[in-house]
Write a protein that holds these residues in place. Structure first.
Motif, PDB file in Angstrom:
ATOM      1  N   ILE A  92       0.807  -1.189   0.047  1.00 57.53           N
ATOM      2  CA  ILE A  92      -0.386  -0.339  -0.014  1.00 57.53           C
ATOM      3  C   ILE A  92       1.147   1.244   0.122  1.00 57.53           C
ATOM      4  N   ASP A  93       1.805   1.358   0.788  1.00 61.69           N
ATOM      5  CA  ASP A  93       2.374   2.563   1.405  1.00 61.69           C
ATOM      6  C   ASP A  93       3.556   2.688  -0.576  1.00 61.69           C
ATOM      7  N   LEU A  94       4.100   1.662  -0.846  1.00 62.10           N
ATOM      8  CA  LEU A  94       4.600   1.361  -2.134  1.00 62.10           C
ATOM      9  C   LEU A  94       3.506   2.669  -3.408  1.00 62.10           C
ATOM     10  N   GLN A  95       2.367   2.010  -3.569  1.00 61.65           N
ATOM     11  CA  GLN A  95       2.086   2.247  -4.370  1.00 61.65           C
ATOM     12  C   GLN A  95       1.281   3.538  -4.491  1.00 61.65           C
ATOM     13  N   SER A  96       1.558   4.376  -3.216  1.00 60.60           N
ATOM     14  CA  SER A  96       0.804   5.439  -3.505  1.00 60.60           C
ATOM     15  C   SER A  96       1.563   6.149  -3.080  1.00 60.60           C
ATOM     16  N   LYS A  97       3.502   5.808  -3.745  1.00 60.65           N
ATOM     17  CA  LYS A  97       4.584   6.463  -3.619  1.00 60.65           C
ATOM     18  C   LYS A  97       4.627   6.208  -5.577  1.00 60.65           C
ATOM     19  N   GLY A  98       3.887   5.153  -6.382  1.00 63.47           N
ATOM     20  CA  GLY A  98       3.450   5.234  -7.429  1.00 63.47           C
ATOM     21  C   GLY A  98       4.931   3.802  -8.133  1.00 63.47           C
ATOM     22  N   THR A  99       4.875   2.795  -6.900  1.00 62.31           N
ATOM     23  CA  THR A  99       5.188   2.186  -7.324  1.00 62.31           C
ATOM     24  C   THR A  99       4.049   0.826  -6.971  1.00 62.31           C
ATOM     25  N   GLU A 100       4.523  -0.326  -8.216  1.00 62.06           N
ATOM     26  CA  GLU A 100       3.401  -1.793  -8.520  1.00 62.06           C
ATOM     27  C   GLU A 100       4.044  -2.347  -7.170  1.00 62.06           C
ATOM     28  N   VAL A 101       3.556  -3.014  -6.640  1.00 65.62           N
ATOM     29  CA  VAL A 101       4.439  -4.325  -5.925  1.00 65.62           C
ATOM     30  C   VAL A 101       2.465  -4.553  -5.204  1.00 65.62           C
ATOM     31  N   ILE A 102       2.900  -6.505  -5.523  1.00 68.35           N
ATOM     32  CA  ILE A 102       0.996  -7.029  -5.240  1.00 68.35           C
ATOM     33  C   ILE A 102       1.423  -7.880  -4.758  1.00 68.35           C
ATOM     34  N   SER A 103       0.606  -8.664  -3.801  1.00 69.80           N
ATOM     35  CA  SER A 103       1.114  -9.920  -2.497  1.00 69.80           C
ATOM     36  C   SER A 103       1.051 -10.380  -3.368  1.00 69.80           C
ATOM     37  N   LEU A 104       1.172 -12.492  -3.329  1.00 67.81           N
ATOM     38  CA  LEU A 104       0.547 -12.930  -4.038  1.00 67.81           C
ATOM     39  C   LEU A 104      -0.184 -14.151  -2.366  1.00 67.81           C
ATOM     40  N   VAL A 105       0.253 -14.442  -1.820  1.00 70.48           N
ATOM     41  CA  VAL A 105       0.249 -15.337  -0.480  1.00 70.48           C
ATOM     42  C   VAL A 105       0.450 -14.496   0.815  1.00 70.48           C
ATOM     43  N   GLN A 106      -0.443 -15.025   1.471  1.00 70.19           N
ATOM     44  CA  GLN A 106      -0.348 -14.223   2.588  1.00 70.19           C
ATOM     45  C   GLN A 106      -0.157 -15.190   4.193  1.00 70.19           C
ATOM     46  N   LEU A 107       1.370 -14.883   5.185  1.00 75.23           N
ATOM     47  CA  LEU A 107       1.969 -16.417   5.383  1.00 75.23           C
ATOM     48  C   LEU A 107       1.797 -15.843   7.237  1.00 75.23           C
ATOM     49  N   THR A 108       1.479 -14.678   7.037  1.00 72.87           N
ATOM     50  CA  THR A 108       0.533 -14.140   8.998  1.00 72.87           C
ATOM     51  C   THR A 108      -0.808 -13.318   9.041  1.00 72.87           C
ATOM     52  N   LYS A 109      -1.383 -13.773  10.188  1.00 78.90           N
ATOM     53  CA  LYS A 109      -2.178 -13.564   9.946  1.00 78.90           C
ATOM     54  C   LYS A 109      -2.417 -12.230  11.091  1.00 78.90           C
ATOM     55  N   THR A 110      -1.119 -11.734  11.547  1.00 81.47           N
ATOM     56  CA  THR A 110      -1.094 -11.016  12.701  1.00 81.47           C
ATOM     57  C   THR A 110       0.462 -10.725  12.372  1.00 81.47           C
ATOM     58  N   PRO A 111       0.438  -9.287  13.012  1.00 80.76           N
ATOM     59  CA  PRO A 111       1.830  -8.657  12.865  1.00 80.76           C
ATOM     60  C   PRO A 111       3.531  -9.257  14.116  1.00 80.76           C
ATOM     61  N   GLY A 112       2.126  -9.784  14.342  1.00 82.98           N
ATOM     62  CA  GLY A 112       3.101 -10.889  15.535  1.00 82.98           C
ATOM     63  C   GLY A 112       4.682 -10.097  15.469  1.00 82.98           C
ATOM     64  N   GLU A 113       4.287  -8.756  16.084  1.00 82.60           N
ATOM     65  CA  GLU A 113       5.111  -7.877  16.592  1.00 82.60           C
ATOM     66  C   GLU A 113       4.500  -7.624  18.062  1.00 82.60           C
ATOM     67  N   VAL A 114       6.073  -7.388  19.084  1.00 80.73           N
ATOM     68  CA  VAL A 114       5.089  -6.362  20.130  1.00 80.73           C
ATOM     69  C   VAL A 114       5.981  -5.524  21.015  1.00 80.73           C
ATOM     70  N   GLU A 115       5.688  -4.523  21.403  1.00 85.53           N
ATOM     71  CA  GLU A 115       5.897  -3.778  21.763  1.00 85.53           C
ATOM     72  C   GLU A 115       6.320  -3.914  23.381  1.00 85.53           C
ATOM     73  N   LEU A 116       7.674  -3.620  23.438  1.00 82.31           N
ATOM     74  CA  LEU A 116       8.179  -3.952  25.311  1.00 82.31           C
ATOM     75  C   LEU A 116       9.342  -2.598  25.696  1.00 82.31           C
ATOM     76  N   VAL A 117       9.531  -2.965  27.072  1.00 83.69           N
ATOM     77  CA  VAL A 117       9.482  -1.881  28.103  1.00 83.69           C
ATOM     78  C   VAL A 117      10.105  -2.478  28.594  1.00 83.69           C
ATOM     79  N   SER A 118      11.644  -1.484  28.754  1.00 81.40           N
ATOM     80  CA  SER A 118      12.752  -1.941  29.764  1.00 81.40           C
ATOM     81  C   SER A 118      11.493  -1.958  31.058  1.00 81.40           C
ATOM     82  N   ALA A 119      11.921  -3.538  32.085  1.00 73.58           N
ATOM     83  CA  ALA A 119      11.813  -3.617  33.429  1.00 73.58           C
ATOM     84  C   ALA A 119      12.117  -2.439  33.912  1.00 73.58           C
ATOM     85  N   ARG A 120      13.084  -1.859  33.797  1.00 74.85           N
ATOM     86  CA  ARG A 120      13.614  -0.784  34.724  1.00 74.85           C
ATOM     87  C   ARG A 120      12.407   0.737  35.017  1.00 74.85           C
TER      88      ARG A 120
END
Length: 336
Positions: A92-120
């Motif tokens: 989506i970001d690339l298309q908005s900037k004029g570059t056409e790319v396409i997703s062919l197969v979805q591998l994950t349903k979620t970002p799989g990311e986690v926002e961590l805060v230092s324990a301190r």
């Protein structure tokens, strides 16, 4: 030589040449760059190679890596690689900037990311609303972790001037940044997150590894890991594109039919080092985030567009045709 002999001879030559062309075409090298090949979210890329599914499909595929998806994206745009295993939001970001790319197969349903805060800092940082004035770590500027961090901070009522983002990649560089107090919080994936959580050096602020956590934080589904390629390349290599998707779909099926321990046994030891048990436990916990069939969630593209429109001026001001950012054609064919 009579006409029948000439015709028969020509047919033999044609068949031989056809076989030669087919061999050359099947052997055409396809390079896929991964935005951090040892990240858990991109596991299907190396697993497809290790299972031999690319070769079984008659493909000659190299899987290479860059620390961040935005770097892999740049290599693809420059023509150095044919495809990227990275986040769908880049299409989506690339298309908005004029570059056409396409997703062919979805591998994950979620970002799989986690926002961590230092324990301190965890005693006084409980939500993104407590991050004003803090230094936040992301994989790289312009990466998907950058997009997601901006969105979380926007939702907390902050502008880009209310906090600072720095590129700390993943793995040891992310861990070192947190240990050395360069960042108060940061967004990363497993196994980096698993290591910091196991050691007690970090706490979870926002968890995007589950569908429930993703919907709560981002307001809907956020399909992430996928194989995306230049639209022009796909149109010129439809047979190869179909084979790539079939290979990835086979891997997704394999992942949902085997245990985390069986999957980890297929990986190079460099993926987990001396923390094999930790890696296996993290994979076991979050195997559900991987797609079982490679399909795009129905409301996923619209939700990703909504999020990017909130933080990206080029997306907000331009027109994005979501139908050109992904296709189900090859996944449908693989199912058949």
């Amino acid at each position: 030589m009579n006409n029948l002999t000439r015709i028969a001879g020509a047919a033999v030559v044609a068949i031989a040449l056809g076989g030669l062309v087919g061999t050359v075409r099947a052997a055409e090298r396809i390079t896929i760059m991964v935005g951090g090949v040892n990240k858990l979210i991109y596991l299907p890329a190396i697993l497809t190679e290790r299972l031999g599914y690319f070769k079984q499909a008659g493909l000659n595929v190299d899987v290479v890596t860059e620390p961040a998806g935005v770097n892999a994206e740049d290599e693809m745009i420059a023509g150095a690689v044919q495809g990227v295993v990275g986040f769908y939001d880049h299409t989506i970001d690339l298309q908005s900037k004029g570059t056409e790319v396409i997703s062919l197969v979805q591998l994950t349903k979620t970002p799989g990311e986690v926002e961590l805060v230092s324990a301190r800092d965890a005693t006084h940082i409980k939500t993104p609303a407590d991050l004003k004035g803090k230094v936040l770590g992301v994989t790289d500027l312009g990466s998907s972790t950058d997009f997601l961090t901006q969105y979380l901070m926007t939702g907390a009522g902050f502008s880009r001037h209310d906090y600072k983002m720095v590129a700390v990649s993943a793995g040891t560089t992310f861990i070192d940044a947190m240990r050395s107090h360069r960042i108060a919080a940061g967004m990363t994936t497993d196994p980096t997150a698993a290591e910091l959580l196991a050691s007690g050096e970090a706490k979870i602020l926002v968890d995007l590894r589950t569908e429930a956590g993703t919907r709560a934080a981002l307001g809907g589904d956020y399909p992430a890991g996928c194989l995306y390629m230049p639209s022009a390349w796909v149109e010129g290599h439809r047979a190869e594109a179909g084979k790539l998707v079939r290979a990835f779909v086979k891997t997704l099926h394999y992942m949902h039919r085997h245990t985390a321990a069986q999957i980890v046994e297929l990986l190079p030891s460099s993926y987990y080092g001396r923390r094999k048990t930790l890696y296996t436990t993290a994979l076991e916990a979050f195997l559900p985030m991987f797609s079982s069939d490679g399909r795009m969630p129905a409301d996923g593209p619209a939700n990703v567009l909504r999020l990017l429109s909130t933080i990206e001026p080029s997306v907000k001001s331009g027109y994005v045709d979501l139908s050109k950012t992904y296709t189900s054609e090859f996944v449908d064919a693989a199912a058949r």
